[in-house]
Design an enzyme around this catalytic site. Structure first.
Site, PDB file in Angstrom:
ATOM      1  N   HIS A   1      -3.171  -1.144  -5.076  1.00  0.00           N
ATOM      2  CA  HIS A   1      -3.115  -0.099  -4.051  1.00  0.00           C
ATOM      3  C   HIS A   1      -2.035   0.922  -4.389  1.00  0.00           C
ATOM      4  O   HIS A   1      -1.022   1.064  -3.710  1.00  0.00           O
ATOM      5  CB  HIS A   1      -2.895  -0.665  -2.656  1.00  0.00           C
ATOM      6  CG  HIS A   1      -3.389   0.297  -1.613  1.00  0.00           C
ATOM      7  ND1 HIS A   1      -4.438   0.019  -0.779  1.00  0.00           N
ATOM      8  CD2 HIS A   1      -2.999   1.564  -1.306  1.00  0.00           C
ATOM      9  CE1 HIS A   1      -4.661   1.057  -0.001  1.00  0.00           C
ATOM     10  NE2 HIS A   1      -3.809   2.018  -0.315  1.00  0.00           N
TER      11      HIS A   1
ATOM     12  N   ARG B   1       4.552  -8.407  -0.480  1.00  0.00           N
ATOM     13  CA  ARG B   1       4.052  -7.382  -1.393  1.00  0.00           C
ATOM     14  C   ARG B   1       5.072  -6.240  -1.351  1.00  0.00           C
ATOM     15  O   ARG B   1       5.184  -5.543  -0.357  1.00  0.00           O
ATOM     16  CB  ARG B   1       2.657  -6.901  -0.967  1.00  0.00           C
ATOM     17  CG  ARG B   1       1.597  -7.976  -1.128  1.00  0.00           C
ATOM     18  CD  ARG B   1       0.216  -7.474  -0.777  1.00  0.00           C
ATOM     19  NE  ARG B   1       0.101  -7.158   0.660  1.00  0.00           N
ATOM     20  CZ  ARG B   1      -0.996  -6.631   1.201  1.00  0.00           C
ATOM     21  NH1 ARG B   1      -2.032  -6.338   0.449  1.00  0.00           N
ATOM     22  NH2 ARG B   1      -1.038  -6.394   2.499  1.00  0.00           N
TER      23      ARG B   1
ATOM     24  N   ASP C   1       0.832  -1.216   0.000  1.00  0.00           N
ATOM     25  CA  ASP C   1       0.000   0.000   0.000  1.00  0.00           C
ATOM     26  C   ASP C   1       0.864   1.263   0.000  1.00  0.00           C
ATOM     27  O   ASP C   1       0.649   2.173   0.815  1.00  0.00           O
ATOM     28  CB  ASP C   1      -0.928   0.013   1.218  1.00  0.00           C
ATOM     29  CG  ASP C   1      -1.672  -1.291   1.419  1.00  0.00           C
ATOM     30  OD1 ASP C   1      -2.027  -1.927   0.408  1.00  0.00           O
ATOM     31  OD2 ASP C   1      -1.893  -1.676   2.580  1.00  0.00           O
TER      32      ASP C   1
ATOM     33  N   GLU D   1     -11.415  -0.536  -3.550  1.00  0.00           N
ATOM     34  CA  GLU D   1     -10.706   0.079  -2.423  1.00  0.00           C
ATOM     35  C   GLU D   1      -9.488   0.837  -2.939  1.00  0.00           C
ATOM     36  O   GLU D   1      -9.218   0.877  -4.135  1.00  0.00           O
ATOM     37  CB  GLU D   1     -10.275  -0.983  -1.414  1.00  0.00           C
ATOM     38  CG  GLU D   1      -9.287  -2.001  -1.952  1.00  0.00           C
ATOM     39  CD  GLU D   1      -8.908  -3.081  -0.945  1.00  0.00           C
ATOM     40  OE1 GLU D   1      -9.593  -3.200   0.085  1.00  0.00           O
ATOM     41  OE2 GLU D   1      -7.927  -3.809  -1.194  1.00  0.00           O
TER      42      GLU D   1
END
Length: 343
Positions: free
Chosen positions: A284, A318, A44, A220
């Site tokens: 994201h 990630r 993110d 999102e």
């Protein structure tokens, strides 16, 4: 972040607006190249370039327990930049678990961090919160908890971001709306101050396409870039495995952004996994600009492999990545494909 996984698994585990400057459509990925992954095991990612000449970097850590910050004069310098902890989760109560998706914004001379967090006793009671720092340098001063961002529903909410358009500051975020059977939808509202929405929000999008509903029904991670007479809002869709991808909403710069009908939704994902480049679940994202001050950059996370052992949210790999954002002749963004690893 993914909007829902099983409580059993969870308990076992424990947009930046960049202004309206027109960038020539000829800007391509060839104009800015960076070594990827930029930062390992940071999801993110959010990078903002401040007037002091620094790039400021925040991201989710795999432990989901703290807010971190890095800064450097160049994008590449963020890789080895010192990482400081600005804030840690509470030992109990609200803001006590699942510290997700921090974003650093400079608003009216003060620094703000938007982030999502659960309760220590109920880790899936995810809500949005804000920290404020009045110091000119975010590494100094005191980070003050301004509390929860209150919306009309006391429900799962996350991924707050803020931007200015037409003299109005907006908040965009993801939330589970009562009566709608989806994990999260996208919402927009004007702000009276950096942590208080003004008036009822509007729903901009809910997951309806097949590529938005794989594994989980998710919209999102909104991020905003304003270029070429339009406002572009990218977002993430589906579960946080290889199905994770980016969609795009587009509105005219002259439109009323609070009118859901002013936004057009891409029928297909604009950025998705690339088996050829061994990049899976890109999403994201945030936007920033390169050192040349002209080239737009796409910042996102992705994994280097498709298969995941167990729940995707419990897999730490990630990694933050960055690449140039291209522009098509019609003035719309060309996300391209996730670039292969270069280190």
């Amino acid at each position: 972040m993914q909007a829902r996984i099983s409580r059993r698994t969870a308990l076992a585990a424990g947009a930046l607006a960049l202004g309206a400057t027109t960038i020539p459509a000829t800007a391509t990925a060839a104009s800015a190249r960076y070594a990827n992954p930029l930062v390992r095991q940071r999801a993110d990612p959010h990078i903002t370039r401040h007037t002091d000449g620094f790039y400021y970097y925040t991201a989710t850590v795999p432990e989901y327990d703290r807010l971190i910050l890095r800064r450097a004069r160049t994008i590449g310098g963020l890789t080895d930049a010192e990482e400081v902890v600005l804030w840690r989760q509470h030992a109990d109560g609200p803001m006590g678990a699942h510290i997700w998706a921090p974003e650093l914004h400079h608003v009216d001379g003060r620094w703000y961090i938007y982030f999502a967090a659960g309760d220590a006793e109920d880790v899936w009671r995810i809500r949005m919160y804000v920290l404020e720092n009045a110091a000119a340098d975010p590494y100094t001063g005191e980070w003050v908890e301004k509390g929860q961002i209150v919306t009309p529903w006391d429900s799962f909410a996350l991924d707050a971001t803020t931007f200015v358009h037409g003299g109005t500051r907006y908040l965009a975020w993801a939330q589970q709306e009562p009566g709608i059977d989806s994990n999260s939808n996208l919402y927009l509202a004007p702000l009276t101050d950096p942590w208080t929405i003004s008036g009822p929000p509007v729903r901009l999008s809910r997951p309806t396409y097949d590529w938005e509903t794989r594994g989980h029904e998710v919209n999102e991670g909104p991020a905003v870039i304003q270029r070429n007479g339009r406002v572009f809002l990218s977002y993430s869709a589906s579960a946080t495995d290889a199905n994770y991808c980016l969609g795009l909403l587009t509105a005219s710069a002259d439109a009323d952004l609070m009118d859901p009908g002013a936004w057009a939704k891409s029928a297909d994902p604009v950025f998705r996994s690339s088996a050829a480049n061994s990049q899976y679940g890109p999403g994201h994202n945030s936007f920033t600009t390169a050192e040349d001050g002209r080239t737009d950059l796409l910042v996102y996370h992705a994994r280097q492999y498709r298969e995941i052992d167990g729940e995707p949210l419990l897999d730490p790999n990630r990694h933050t990545r960055v690449q140039a954002l291209g522009w098509k002749p019609d003035g719309t963004p060309d996300f391209g494909v996730p670039v292969p690893d270069s280190r």
